[in-house]
Design a protein around this motif. Sequence first.
Motif, PDB file in Angstrom:
ATOM      1  N   LEU A 254       0.829  -1.210   0.000  1.00  0.00           N
ATOM      2  CA  LEU A 254       0.000   0.000   0.000  1.00  0.00           C
ATOM      3  C   LEU A 254       0.864   1.261   0.000  1.00  0.00           C
ATOM      4  O   LEU A 254       0.420   2.326  -0.420  1.00  0.00           O
ATOM      5  CB  LEU A 254      -0.969   0.005   1.186  1.00  0.00           C
ATOM      6  CG  LEU A 254      -2.043  -1.098   1.181  1.00  0.00           C
ATOM      7  CD1 LEU A 254      -2.945  -0.966   2.407  1.00  0.00           C
ATOM      8  CD2 LEU A 254      -2.880  -1.053  -0.091  1.00  0.00           C
ATOM      9  N   SER A 255       2.113   1.122   0.456  1.00  0.00           N
ATOM     10  CA  SER A 255       2.996   2.288   0.446  1.00  0.00           C
ATOM     11  C   SER A 255       3.583   2.517  -0.942  1.00  0.00           C
ATOM     12  O   SER A 255       4.243   3.520  -1.179  1.00  0.00           O
ATOM     13  CB  SER A 255       4.110   2.138   1.487  1.00  0.00           C
ATOM     14  OG  SER A 255       5.078   1.221   1.037  1.00  0.00           O
ATOM     15  N   ALA A 256       3.366   1.575  -1.854  1.00  0.00           N
ATOM     16  CA  ALA A 256       3.935   1.696  -3.205  1.00  0.00           C
ATOM     17  C   ALA A 256       2.929   2.284  -4.193  1.00  0.00           C
ATOM     18  O   ALA A 256       3.171   2.271  -5.404  1.00  0.00           O
ATOM     19  CB  ALA A 256       4.422   0.336  -3.689  1.00  0.00           C
ATOM     20  N   GLU A 257       1.820   2.798  -3.692  1.00  0.00           N
ATOM     21  CA  GLU A 257       0.801   3.411  -4.566  1.00  0.00           C
ATOM     22  C   GLU A 257       1.453   4.376  -5.570  1.00  0.00           C
ATOM     23  O   GLU A 257       2.252   5.235  -5.187  1.00  0.00           O
ATOM     24  CB  GLU A 257      -0.204   4.166  -3.681  1.00  0.00           C
ATOM     25  CG  GLU A 257      -1.124   5.131  -4.391  1.00  0.00           C
ATOM     26  CD  GLU A 257      -2.161   4.443  -5.287  1.00  0.00           C
ATOM     27  OE1 GLU A 257      -2.594   3.331  -4.946  1.00  0.00           O
ATOM     28  OE2 GLU A 257      -2.513   5.034  -6.333  1.00  0.00           O
ATOM     29  N   GLY A 258       1.130   4.190  -6.824  1.00  0.00           N
ATOM     30  CA  GLY A 258       1.632   5.119  -7.844  1.00  0.00           C
ATOM     31  C   GLY A 258       3.065   4.874  -8.278  1.00  0.00           C
ATOM     32  O   GLY A 258       3.590   5.634  -9.086  1.00  0.00           O
ATOM     33  N   SER A 259       3.696   3.825  -7.754  1.00  0.00           N
ATOM     34  CA  SER A 259       5.096   3.592  -8.106  1.00  0.00           C
ATOM     35  C   SER A 259       5.219   2.686  -9.327  1.00  0.00           C
ATOM     36  O   SER A 259       4.282   1.977  -9.691  1.00  0.00           O
ATOM     37  CB  SER A 259       5.826   2.908  -6.941  1.00  0.00           C
ATOM     38  OG  SER A 259       5.783   3.719  -5.806  1.00  0.00           O
ATOM     39  N   ALA A 260       6.403   2.711  -9.904  1.00  0.00           N
ATOM     40  CA  ALA A 260       6.703   1.829 -11.033  1.00  0.00           C
ATOM     41  C   ALA A 260       7.684   0.752 -10.564  1.00  0.00           C
ATOM     42  O   ALA A 260       8.717   1.056  -9.978  1.00  0.00           O
ATOM     43  CB  ALA A 260       7.305   2.621 -12.177  1.00  0.00           C
ATOM     44  N   VAL A 261       7.311  -0.502 -10.816  1.00  0.00           N
ATOM     45  CA  VAL A 261       8.118  -1.635 -10.372  1.00  0.00           C
ATOM     46  C   VAL A 261       8.683  -2.345 -11.596  1.00  0.00           C
ATOM     47  O   VAL A 261       7.987  -2.515 -12.596  1.00  0.00           O
ATOM     48  CB  VAL A 261       7.238  -2.625  -9.563  1.00  0.00           C
ATOM     49  CG1 VAL A 261       8.031  -3.859  -9.145  1.00  0.00           C
ATOM     50  CG2 VAL A 261       6.625  -1.932  -8.349  1.00  0.00           C
ATOM     51  N   THR A 262       9.947  -2.736 -11.510  1.00  0.00           N
ATOM     52  CA  THR A 262      10.512  -3.594 -12.552  1.00  0.00           C
ATOM     53  C   THR A 262      10.990  -4.884 -11.911  1.00  0.00           C
ATOM     54  O   THR A 262      11.745  -4.847 -10.930  1.00  0.00           O
ATOM     55  CB  THR A 262      11.710  -2.919 -13.258  1.00  0.00           C
ATOM     56  OG1 THR A 262      11.327  -1.611 -13.659  1.00  0.00           O
ATOM     57  CG2 THR A 262      12.142  -3.723 -14.480  1.00  0.00           C
ATOM     58  N   THR A 263      10.525  -5.994 -12.431  1.00  0.00           N
ATOM     59  CA  THR A 263      11.016  -7.299 -11.982  1.00  0.00           C
ATOM     60  C   THR A 263      11.889  -7.869 -13.102  1.00  0.00           C
ATOM     61  O   THR A 263      11.939  -7.312 -14.207  1.00  0.00           O
ATOM     62  CB  THR A 263       9.853  -8.286 -11.717  1.00  0.00           C
ATOM     63  OG1 THR A 263       9.272  -8.639 -12.983  1.00  0.00           O
ATOM     64  CG2 THR A 263       8.785  -7.658 -10.835  1.00  0.00           C
ATOM     65  N   VAL A 264      12.510  -8.999 -12.820  1.00  0.00           N
ATOM     66  CA  VAL A 264      13.389  -9.588 -13.834  1.00  0.00           C
ATOM     67  C   VAL A 264      12.615  -9.897 -15.118  1.00  0.00           C
ATOM     68  O   VAL A 264      13.173  -9.864 -16.225  1.00  0.00           O
ATOM     69  CB  VAL A 264      14.103 -10.833 -13.256  1.00  0.00           C
ATOM     70  CG1 VAL A 264      13.139 -12.004 -13.111  1.00  0.00           C
ATOM     71  CG2 VAL A 264      15.316 -11.208 -14.086  1.00  0.00           C
ATOM     72  N   GLU A 265      11.309 -10.155 -14.978  1.00  0.00           N
ATOM     73  CA  GLU A 265      10.492 -10.444 -16.177  1.00  0.00           C
ATOM     74  C   GLU A 265      10.419  -9.252 -17.122  1.00  0.00           C
ATOM     75  O   GLU A 265      10.071  -9.405 -18.295  1.00  0.00           O
ATOM     76  CB  GLU A 265       9.059 -10.831 -15.776  1.00  0.00           C
ATOM     77  CG  GLU A 265       8.920 -12.217 -15.158  1.00  0.00           C
ATOM     78  CD  GLU A 265       8.989 -12.213 -13.642  1.00  0.00           C
ATOM     79  OE1 GLU A 265       9.537 -11.251 -13.061  1.00  0.00           O
ATOM     80  OE2 GLU A 265       8.500 -13.182 -13.028  1.00  0.00           O
ATOM     81  N   GLY A 266      10.720  -8.058 -16.587  1.00  0.00           N
ATOM     82  CA  GLY A 266      10.599  -6.851 -17.408  1.00  0.00           C
ATOM     83  C   GLY A 266      11.864  -6.472 -18.154  1.00  0.00           C
ATOM     84  O   GLY A 266      11.907  -5.423 -18.796  1.00  0.00           O
TER      85      GLY A 266
END
Lengths: 154, 286
Positions: free
Chosen positions: A66-78
């Motif tokens: 919930l603290s990551a609202e609006g964030s962009a995440v990159t995982t290894v799949e990306g």
Amino acid sequence: MKQIVNIEVNGDVHEVAAEPRDSLLEVLRDHLGLVGPKRGCDGGGCGCCTVLLDGRAVYSCMVYVLSAEGSAVTTVEGLAEDGQLNPLQSAFVEAGAVQCGYCTPGMIMTATELLADGEDLDDDEIRHGIAGNLCRCTGYQKIVDAVQNVARNR
Amino acid sequence: MELDGFFTPENSDEVIELLAQFGDEALVLGGGTFIHSLAVRGLLARVRLIDLRNLALVGIESASAGVRLGARTRCAALARGPSEDGRWLGAVHDAARHLPLQVRNAATVGGCVAAASPFFDLPVAFMALDGVVGARGSNGIREIDIEALYLGLFENSLQQTEFIVSVTLPRMPAGSASAFVKFASNANDLAIVSAAARVTVDASGRCTDARVVIGGGVANRPWRSRAAEGVLQGATLGTDTLEAAGDAAASDVEPLSDHRASGRYRKAVAGVLVRRALTAALARVP
Ligand code: FES
Ligand code: FES
């Protein structure tokens, strides 16, 4: 009580209903089916859950989603482009920096941040940079070699 | 843990209202790394998280009086330096670099101070620099000397409706430098012992001011060793003096024993680390 959180993961925006206690790792793996980030210790001690959060490597097991609202995440799949491994992923394969592979997605995401600022990296800086990622198999040298190969050829 | 509610107040007054409403169950969330590490060990009962993300509180402001760190500044922002004119801040940069990348990218200045853990690195450095914590409450901002913030293990002197908004490091005079050193079982672990030292040296090489702070389980909070400082004050800082300061620091503490190290071992290491921190600080004096 569940709350709605909007996060961008590997370029796609997701709207997820999550409990306050849910970690980013849980949402990535259990809601979105992205099992690249691994659940090792679930307590900030091993690094195999590492993802980029707005470009910075974090332990996804320690981030309340919930603290990551609006964030962009990159995982290894990306990382792969058009189905081709990116240069860092290829370097891991070529250097033999993968044995069981459990640490690899986290190692690669941490190394992605290390390589992002374009500055020269000596082996010590790479070792220091990946200090928060444990590998039980390789003895680290081949991982350092793989990252160094990419750093040198940028 | 029963994590029952996640709040994102829009301003300080709303934060204070939530702190008043939920009392002991309210926890202010910075980066979440410490709260998570308590939660996974089952050390938190019912908790409501108050995320400060809508409050500015981010940034490092440098002024003639000193450097002000917003409470939500990530520890990663402190991992660079020290710059040529920032040698007095050396201990802070050293301490920030000891955190694994993934932790310093998430953990915040306010969170690591509020946690009141003697095992954390940055508070030890902040204390060596006479850091002042800004705590926002219903009557505005109260300034707390960081040493007075620490009451005991995980216990700070904030009131129920106060939360940390800043840490200010007063600028040290010319001839000042600081350093932090840490001894841990591996690069990812909490300190067995850590030490921060700050010295101010005049033109003739005499020490006009010194701070020695030891962390990592030598006490239930970061420990300022006035015994060691007394050895340094007014002295010329040769090898013998630094050695004597280390010895004084070691006799000054009654360390805890735990799974990381025995108290006796910590005591011995404390003396060595104080000497090393002083040597490193001295090497930075311009
Ligand atoms: S699973 Fe996150 S650090 Fe180990
Ligand atoms: S390859 Fe097995 S843990 Fe790193």
